[in-house]
Design a protein around this motif. Structure first.
Motif, PDB file in Angstrom:
ATOM      1  N   VAL A  17       0.845  -1.201   0.000  1.00 15.60           N
ATOM      2  CA  VAL A  17       0.000   0.000   0.000  1.00 15.60           C
ATOM      3  C   VAL A  17       0.880   1.251   0.000  1.00 15.60           C
ATOM      4  O   VAL A  17       0.538   2.265  -0.619  1.00 15.60           O
ATOM      5  CB  VAL A  17      -0.950  -0.009   1.225  1.00 15.60           C
ATOM      6  CG1 VAL A  17      -1.719   1.307   1.317  1.00 15.60           C
ATOM      7  CG2 VAL A  17      -1.927  -1.171   1.147  1.00 15.60           C
ATOM      8  N   GLU A  18       2.027   1.165   0.684  1.00 18.73           N
ATOM      9  CA  GLU A  18       2.943   2.321   0.731  1.00 18.73           C
ATOM     10  C   GLU A  18       3.421   2.685  -0.675  1.00 18.73           C
ATOM     11  O   GLU A  18       3.523   3.870  -1.022  1.00 18.73           O
ATOM     12  CB  GLU A  18       4.158   2.006   1.635  1.00 18.73           C
ATOM     13  CG  GLU A  18       3.847   1.957   3.121  1.00 18.73           C
ATOM     14  CD  GLU A  18       2.979   0.769   3.525  1.00 18.73           C
ATOM     15  OE1 GLU A  18       3.056  -0.301   2.846  1.00 18.73           O
ATOM     16  OE2 GLU A  18       2.202   0.908   4.494  1.00 18.73           O
ATOM     17  N   GLN A  19       3.723   1.668  -1.495  1.00 18.24           N
ATOM     18  CA  GLN A  19       4.128   1.938  -2.879  1.00 18.24           C
ATOM     19  C   GLN A  19       2.977   2.571  -3.668  1.00 18.24           C
ATOM     20  O   GLN A  19       3.194   3.466  -4.485  1.00 18.24           O
ATOM     21  CB  GLN A  19       4.575   0.636  -3.563  1.00 18.24           C
ATOM     22  CG  GLN A  19       5.911   0.114  -3.067  1.00 18.24           C
ATOM     23  CD  GLN A  19       6.288  -1.215  -3.701  1.00 18.24           C
ATOM     24  OE1 GLN A  19       5.465  -1.871  -4.346  1.00 18.24           O
ATOM     25  NE2 GLN A  19       7.540  -1.634  -3.506  1.00 18.24           N
ATOM     26  N   ALA A  20       1.754   2.104  -3.406  1.00 13.61           N
ATOM     27  CA  ALA A  20       0.589   2.693  -4.068  1.00 13.61           C
ATOM     28  C   ALA A  20       0.428   4.156  -3.663  1.00 13.61           C
ATOM     29  O   ALA A  20       0.082   5.012  -4.488  1.00 13.61           O
ATOM     30  CB  ALA A  20      -0.673   1.901  -3.708  1.00 13.61           C
ATOM     31  N   HIS A  21       0.693   4.449  -2.393  1.00 16.32           N
ATOM     32  CA  HIS A  21       0.600   5.832  -1.898  1.00 16.32           C
ATOM     33  C   HIS A  21       1.630   6.707  -2.600  1.00 16.32           C
ATOM     34  O   HIS A  21       1.327   7.824  -3.044  1.00 16.32           O
ATOM     35  CB  HIS A  21       0.805   5.853  -0.377  1.00 16.32           C
ATOM     36  CG  HIS A  21       0.511   7.182   0.239  1.00 16.32           C
ATOM     37  ND1 HIS A  21       1.398   7.838   1.075  1.00 16.32           N
ATOM     38  CD2 HIS A  21      -0.569   7.998   0.124  1.00 16.32           C
ATOM     39  CE1 HIS A  21       0.860   8.996   1.436  1.00 16.32           C
ATOM     40  NE2 HIS A  21      -0.318   9.120   0.887  1.00 16.32           N
ATOM     41  N   ASP A  22       2.857   6.201  -2.714  1.00 19.44           N
ATOM     42  CA  ASP A  22       3.911   6.955  -3.415  1.00 19.44           C
ATOM     43  C   ASP A  22       3.527   7.193  -4.876  1.00 19.44           C
ATOM     44  O   ASP A  22       3.796   8.270  -5.435  1.00 19.44           O
ATOM     45  CB  ASP A  22       5.247   6.196  -3.354  1.00 19.44           C
ATOM     46  CG  ASP A  22       5.859   6.215  -1.954  1.00 19.44           C
ATOM     47  OD1 ASP A  22       5.487   7.109  -1.162  1.00 19.44           O
ATOM     48  OD2 ASP A  22       6.678   5.329  -1.641  1.00 19.44           O
ATOM     49  N   TYR A  23       2.900   6.195  -5.490  1.00 19.45           N
ATOM     50  CA  TYR A  23       2.455   6.323  -6.884  1.00 19.45           C
ATOM     51  C   TYR A  23       1.420   7.452  -7.009  1.00 19.45           C
ATOM     52  O   TYR A  23       1.510   8.284  -7.918  1.00 19.45           O
ATOM     53  CB  TYR A  23       1.865   4.987  -7.342  1.00 19.45           C
ATOM     54  CG  TYR A  23       1.386   4.969  -8.780  1.00 19.45           C
ATOM     55  CD1 TYR A  23       2.288   5.050  -9.846  1.00 19.45           C
ATOM     56  CD2 TYR A  23       0.027   4.854  -9.074  1.00 19.45           C
ATOM     57  CE1 TYR A  23       1.848   5.017 -11.167  1.00 19.45           C
ATOM     58  CE2 TYR A  23      -0.419   4.818 -10.387  1.00 19.45           C
ATOM     59  CZ  TYR A  23       0.496   4.902 -11.429  1.00 19.45           C
ATOM     60  OH  TYR A  23       0.054   4.891 -12.730  1.00 19.45           O
ATOM     61  N   CYS A  24       0.465   7.491  -6.072  1.00 17.89           N
ATOM     62  CA  CYS A  24      -0.542   8.569  -6.088  1.00 17.89           C
ATOM     63  C   CYS A  24       0.125   9.936  -5.874  1.00 17.89           C
ATOM     64  O   CYS A  24      -0.222  10.913  -6.550  1.00 17.89           O
ATOM     65  CB  CYS A  24      -1.603   8.334  -5.006  1.00 17.89           C
ATOM     66  SG  CYS A  24      -2.627   6.889  -5.274  1.00 17.89           S
ATOM     67  N   LEU A  25       1.072   9.983  -4.930  1.00 14.82           N
ATOM     68  CA  LEU A  25       1.767  11.247  -4.644  1.00 14.82           C
ATOM     69  C   LEU A  25       2.527  11.757  -5.866  1.00 14.82           C
ATOM     70  O   LEU A  25       2.654  12.974  -6.062  1.00 14.82           O
ATOM     71  CB  LEU A  25       2.735  11.074  -3.465  1.00 14.82           C
ATOM     72  CG  LEU A  25       2.104  10.881  -2.083  1.00 14.82           C
ATOM     73  CD1 LEU A  25       3.189  10.593  -1.043  1.00 14.82           C
ATOM     74  CD2 LEU A  25       1.301  12.112  -1.668  1.00 14.82           C
ATOM     75  N   SER A  26       3.004  10.825  -6.704  1.00  8.28           N
ATOM     76  CA  SER A  26       3.745  11.245  -7.906  1.00  8.28           C
ATOM     77  C   SER A  26       2.831  11.994  -8.888  1.00  8.28           C
ATOM     78  O   SER A  26       3.299  12.717  -9.755  1.00  8.28           O
ATOM     79  CB  SER A  26       4.391  10.033  -8.593  1.00  8.28           C
ATOM     80  OG  SER A  26       3.406   9.227  -9.233  1.00  8.28           O
ATOM     81  N   PHE A  27       1.502  11.819  -8.720  1.00  7.10           N
ATOM     82  CA  PHE A  27       0.520  12.556  -9.522  1.00  7.10           C
ATOM     83  C   PHE A  27      -0.020  13.781  -8.767  1.00  7.10           C
ATOM     84  O   PHE A  27      -0.931  14.462  -9.236  1.00  7.10           O
ATOM     85  CB  PHE A  27      -0.665  11.652  -9.896  1.00  7.10           C
ATOM     86  CG  PHE A  27      -0.359  10.636 -10.957  1.00  7.10           C
ATOM     87  CD1 PHE A  27      -0.598  10.908 -12.305  1.00  7.10           C
ATOM     88  CD2 PHE A  27       0.177   9.403 -10.621  1.00  7.10           C
ATOM     89  CE1 PHE A  27      -0.320   9.970 -13.285  1.00  7.10           C
ATOM     90  CE2 PHE A  27       0.457   8.460 -11.595  1.00  7.10           C
ATOM     91  CZ  PHE A  27       0.207   8.744 -12.937  1.00  7.10           C
ATOM     92  N   GLY A  28       0.512  14.008  -7.571  1.00 11.18           N
ATOM     93  CA  GLY A  28       0.059  15.155  -6.782  1.00 11.18           C
ATOM     94  C   GLY A  28      -1.224  14.904  -6.016  1.00 11.18           C
ATOM     95  O   GLY A  28      -1.917  15.840  -5.620  1.00 11.18           O
ATOM     96  N   ILE A  29      -1.569  13.626  -5.793  1.00  8.17           N
ATOM     97  CA  ILE A  29      -2.792  13.279  -5.048  1.00  8.17           C
ATOM     98  C   ILE A  29      -2.398  12.524  -3.777  1.00  8.17           C
ATOM     99  O   ILE A  29      -1.636  11.561  -3.834  1.00  8.17           O
ATOM    100  CB  ILE A  29      -3.731  12.385  -5.898  1.00  8.17           C
ATOM    101  CG1 ILE A  29      -4.161  13.098  -7.179  1.00  8.17           C
ATOM    102  CG2 ILE A  29      -4.967  11.979  -5.086  1.00  8.17           C
ATOM    103  CD1 ILE A  29      -4.926  12.206  -8.153  1.00  8.17           C
TER     104      ILE A  29
END
Length: 324
Positions: A17-29
């Motif tokens: 889930v942490e990797q998914a969170h980082d992925y979302c953050l890379s889009f500014g979300i």
């Protein structure tokens, strides 16, 4: 993490889930932040579920906010406990479908149809009002319709809504607007908050605003308000050829343990649940407001009403990041 969640993450070439969170953050979300802004008492697993759902919508390059909402629903569904009421009812997918309806141009008015006006309904309404119209051509009207005029006034005043005071003429079936009081400027002030004395006035309010989609709240005695209002309004809409999509916000052993609910033990979800099944196109499990009651039904820890707001907000955020 359960198997469903792992499979969904693997689809995106992710393992945590942490990797998914980082992925979302890379889009500014930041899904976790948006969830807790919507309902500060939400559990960590609600943050995780919305993170996976949002990541999926971004990974799938959702064409519209409506599509993004459906993908978010898949993420939520992956967090239902196998064999639970929430999994059986496909509550996660239901939340995605509801948010998609609110982002569809054919939906003009959405109602939080509460047993009584509540802060959870307000949390959901605020999030929708602040976000839905960013991805819609025509503004979505959001109303609260609940039992009790005093409660509606207080919720309006505290949250900055517009309080609409009505009176119902029982001889002529006419709903009369007595007073309209706006407590703030801007998007919050666009939310209309009604308080009804009884079921007949509640139905009249639904007709007055021509509600297309609603979600009921849940409670003990006020259950006798919102489910009958939704059922009667649905029947009258059917007679008029009007499409009305009704969502019932659960019920269950995780809700109120009064005699209705414990009569048959876990096999019975009580009168709240039973009445919801009479009118609902989709039914959620647990409470409209209390995270723990939703979690007890095998889902995530976030009230159903705030969840509607979070689903819409994140679907719009995905759409904006991908297409604007």
């Amino acid at each position: 993490m359960n198997t469903q969640t792992t499979l969904l993450l693997n689809q995106m070439n992710l393992s945590t889930v942490e990797q998914a969170h980082d992925y979302c953050l890379s889009f500014g979300i930041d899904p976790k932040k948006m969830v807790l802004e919507t309902q500060p008492i939400a559990f960590d697993n609600a943050c995780d579920a919305y993170t996976v759902g949002t990541a999926l919508a971004l990974f799938k390059q959702a064409e519209t906010a409506e599509d993004a909402a459906q993908y978010i629903g898949e993420g939520l569904q992956a967090f239902t406990k196998p064999g639970s009421v929430a999994e059986q009812r496909q509550v996660g997918l239901g939340h995605g479908a509801l948010a998609a309806r609110l982002l569809n141009e054919n939906t003009h008015c959405f109602a939080f149809l509460a047993g009584h006006e509540s802060f959870a309904a307000a949390e959901g309404a605020i999030k929708i009002a602040l976000n839905a119209n960013k991805s819609r051509q025509t503004p979505l009207k959001v109303i609260l319709n609940g039992l009790g005029k005093d409660a509606a006034y207080l919720i309006s005043r505290i949250n900055g809504f517009t309080y609409v005071r009505t009176e119902f003429d029982y001889q002529t079936n006419e709903l009369i607007e007595v007073e309209r009081r706006r407590f703030s400027q801007g998007e919050r002030g666009e939310i209309l908050c009604y308080g009804a004395d009884d079921v007949r006035e509640g139905v009249a309010i639904m007709h007055r605003e021509s509600v297309d989609v609603s979600i009921t709240g849940n409670s003990t005695n006020p259950t006798r308000f919102q489910h009958p209002v939704a059922g009667i309004y649905k029947s009258e809409c059917n007679n008029q050829g009007k499409v009305y999509f009704s969502v019932a916000s659960g019920g269950g052993t995780g809700r109120t343990l009064h005699p209705d609910n414990v009569a048959a033990g876990p096999a019975s979800y009580g009168m709240t649940d039973t009445m919801g099944r009479m009118h609902a196109d989709a039914q959620f499990a647990g409470s409209s407001s209390v995270p723990a009651h939703v979690a007890m039904m095998g889902f995530i820890g976030m009230g159903n009403n705030p969840m509607v707001g979070a689903s819409v907000a994140l679907a719009v955020a995905v759409d904006q990041q991908l297409h604007h």
